[in-house]
Write a protein that holds these residues in place. Sequence first.
Motif, PDB file in Angstrom:
ATOM      1  N   UNK A   1       0.770   0.194  -8.149  1.00  0.00           N
ATOM      2  CA  UNK A   1       0.034  -0.655  -7.199  1.00  0.00           C
ATOM      3  C   UNK A   1       0.986  -1.373  -6.249  1.00  0.00           C
ATOM      4  N   UNK A   2       2.029  -1.978  -6.783  1.00  0.00           N
ATOM      5  CA  UNK A   2       2.984  -2.721  -5.957  1.00  0.00           C
ATOM      6  C   UNK A   2       3.610  -1.819  -4.898  1.00  0.00           C
ATOM      7  N   UNK A   3       3.974  -0.613  -5.302  1.00  0.00           N
ATOM      8  CA  UNK A   3       4.587   0.314  -4.349  1.00  0.00           C
ATOM      9  C   UNK A   3       3.576   0.770  -3.303  1.00  0.00           C
ATOM     10  N   UNK A   4       2.335   1.005  -3.742  1.00  0.00           N
ATOM     11  CA  UNK A   4       1.302   1.456  -2.802  1.00  0.00           C
ATOM     12  C   UNK A   4       0.987   0.378  -1.772  1.00  0.00           C
ATOM     13  N   UNK A   5       0.882  -0.875  -2.222  1.00  0.00           N
ATOM     14  CA  UNK A   5       0.613  -1.986  -1.290  1.00  0.00           C
ATOM     15  C   UNK A   5       1.774  -2.147  -0.327  1.00  0.00           C
ATOM     16  N   UNK A   6       2.995  -2.001  -0.847  1.00  0.00           N
ATOM     17  CA  UNK A   6       4.180  -2.110   0.011  1.00  0.00           C
ATOM     18  C   UNK A   6       4.166  -1.036   1.092  1.00  0.00           C
ATOM     19  N   UNK A   7       3.558   0.117   0.766  1.00  0.00           N
ATOM     20  CA  UNK A   7       3.495   1.218   1.724  1.00  0.00           C
ATOM     21  C   UNK A   7       2.224   1.203   2.568  1.00  0.00           C
TER      22      UNK A   7
ATOM     23  N   UNK B   1      -9.770   0.790 -10.211  1.00  0.00           N
ATOM     24  CA  UNK B   1      -9.175   0.860  -8.879  1.00  0.00           C
ATOM     25  C   UNK B   1      -8.368   2.149  -8.769  1.00  0.00           C
ATOM     26  N   UNK B   2      -7.741   2.349  -7.623  1.00  0.00           N
ATOM     27  CA  UNK B   2      -7.019   3.608  -7.388  1.00  0.00           C
ATOM     28  C   UNK B   2      -5.807   3.785  -8.327  1.00  0.00           C
ATOM     29  N   UNK B   3      -4.921   2.791  -8.467  1.00  0.00           N
ATOM     30  CA  UNK B   3      -3.772   2.986  -9.366  1.00  0.00           C
ATOM     31  C   UNK B   3      -4.179   3.241 -10.820  1.00  0.00           C
TER      32      UNK B   3
ATOM     33  N   UNK C   1      -2.785   7.444  -1.128  1.00  0.00           N
ATOM     34  CA  UNK C   1      -2.271   8.797  -0.912  1.00  0.00           C
ATOM     35  C   UNK C   1      -1.099   9.032  -1.872  1.00  0.00           C
ATOM     36  N   UNK C   2      -1.147  10.175  -2.566  1.00  0.00           N
ATOM     37  CA  UNK C   2      -0.100  10.494  -3.540  1.00  0.00           C
ATOM     38  C   UNK C   2       0.940  11.378  -2.859  1.00  0.00           C
TER      39      UNK C   2
ATOM     40  N   UNK D   1       1.757  16.518  -9.603  1.00  0.00           N
ATOM     41  CA  UNK D   1       1.822  17.758  -8.824  1.00  0.00           C
ATOM     42  C   UNK D   1       0.495  18.072  -8.124  1.00  0.00           C
ATOM     43  N   UNK D   2      -0.646  17.738  -8.771  1.00  0.00           N
ATOM     44  CA  UNK D   2      -1.936  18.176  -8.220  1.00  0.00           C
ATOM     45  C   UNK D   2      -2.617  17.146  -7.321  1.00  0.00           C
ATOM     46  N   UNK D   3      -2.361  15.860  -7.536  1.00  0.00           N
ATOM     47  CA  UNK D   3      -3.109  14.829  -6.800  1.00  0.00           C
ATOM     48  C   UNK D   3      -2.727  14.772  -5.322  1.00  0.00           C
ATOM     49  N   UNK D   4      -3.750  14.714  -4.479  1.00  0.00           N
ATOM     50  CA  UNK D   4      -3.551  14.479  -3.052  1.00  0.00           C
ATOM     51  C   UNK D   4      -3.927  13.048  -2.677  1.00  0.00           C
TER      52      UNK D   4
END
Length: 597
Positions: free
Chosen positions: A559-565, A448-450, A540-541, A468-471
Amino acid sequence: MLICISIAILAKFIKELMEATKHISAANRLGEILVAEGIISDEQLRKTLAEQQYSTDRIGTILMRLGFAVEEHIYTGLSRQMGIQFLTNDQLLEAPEEVVRIIPEAFARENTLVANKFVDGTLVVAMADPDDIIAIDNLTKLADRKVVSALATPNGIRNAIEQLYVRIRKAGEVKDVIGDLQIFAEAEGDEEGLVDMTKADMTIEDAPVVKLVNLIIADALKERATDIHVEWQDDYVSVRYRIDGVLQEVMTPPHSSHPGIISRVKIISRLNIAEKRLPQDGRFTIKATDREVDVRVSILPTVNGEKIVLRLLDKSSFSRSLTQLGMEPEFLKIFKRNIVQPYGMIIVSGPTGSGKSTTLYASLSEIKSVEDNITTVEDPVEYHSNGVNQVQVKPKIGLTFSAALRSILRQDPDKLLIGEIRDGETADIAVKFSLTGHIVFTTLHANDAPSTITRLIDIGVPPFLVGSCLLLVMAQRLTRKICPRCRYEYEPDEFELSALNMSEEEKDRFKGIKFYRGRGCVHCRNTGYFDRTGIFELLEVKGAIRRMIFDNANQEEIREEAVRRGMISLRVAGLRKVAAGTTTIRELLRVTVQEYE
């Protein structure tokens, strides 16, 4: 004059009376047969006959309407009443192609009949109406031989026509492809180009095996297969195609063909025929009339003998756009926003065969222009794209991913596509490239993404460089679409709904939703699915996510932070496809995992 008119009216009345008497008599005989067979009861027959007094329908139609019998029961009884053979649906489908093709498809469809077999030189034809004298007379002239009718259900005949004539047309198409099929291998040593292997080392004794291998390949191309598996079973050789991501057995040649198939594939792949103990990898190219296909060969020794897997990569020009991938509008907006950035890295992750390369090429098609120098490094080059400089990796001569990338840096590139990050050296060059004013598209194997982020760190890239590099990181899967020709609405059972383990919010969203699945037809090889679409998980990073990567947070925290966002997981994205009637619950359970709290 009046006497003549009266006689004519009387004659007509007598004729109608006789027909009605005959009809009632026939109805009684059919009913008695069905009662004797235990299909209906005496009480059901009485109700049916009572209903028939107020209807012009035949007894069989009334029995089916009342739910006392099904179509096959009625026609089995009719066959006994008429004293002719009844052919089941399975018997209809067993008809040899050379017999079926005697009757033109248009005539078969128009008269609801299909040729079934020869008995002592007589053609047996399955008919829904064996009393159709005109059709039988025309058949006799058409086939130029004696014709005997057998009885079959109308639906059974129509289904047989669909499957048998499609099989005949496909066989003709495959034979055409076999005739045009040319096989090329890479030249050995320092030579350049391809060598024609179509008739390499072929003797008269080898001809049947050569035709069989060509048939397997040509049929796979016709069926849209991405992989061919040939393996030894206890009683036969199993040939399976991976169609729409799922393996399907298509033919079972005898055991005696196995050594010949193995040897033929080794010859055209330039592999060692004598070596049977070690795995071998090779490749060859197929050139047909309208396409060119790169075939990757893997031979693996097993306890039952060698197994072959052929990966078919169509080298035709790429023609898909981002809108054809199945992204929802909100996902498409996020994705487009990131691929037009001047520098950074975009990673698409997923297992083999999940459509990662297709997504990357669709991205390049979206952003390429004459103002940019776009270069790719791939193994293999899956699609040909105008306006893009494509480099094929060749490890045997030292042209690895890292070696190619070091040379590309001196080619003044603007945008770079790396087929896959496989090792730390490739990852290091890709990251540095993205940090020096270039946009990099690449793929990575992750669930998965995370977990893609943690996988990149695990390869050896320091967290501060990753952050620094990931978009954008996008995980994706391909799910089969419901066949549009046999799609129907149904009520899912309790197991399906409970297996989804939906949240209360998701359950509320699914209230009132109609569920669909495929019944199975000739068009979809009786699977209920045809073609595939993507489901996506976009991360999105930026902001808090970037800081968590700097702090070396684990994938669950990310993952938890990404889902929250607002990140939509693969399972939830799949649920949206189910709600839209695009795919099924069972297909979603096949390609995604449950997210536990």
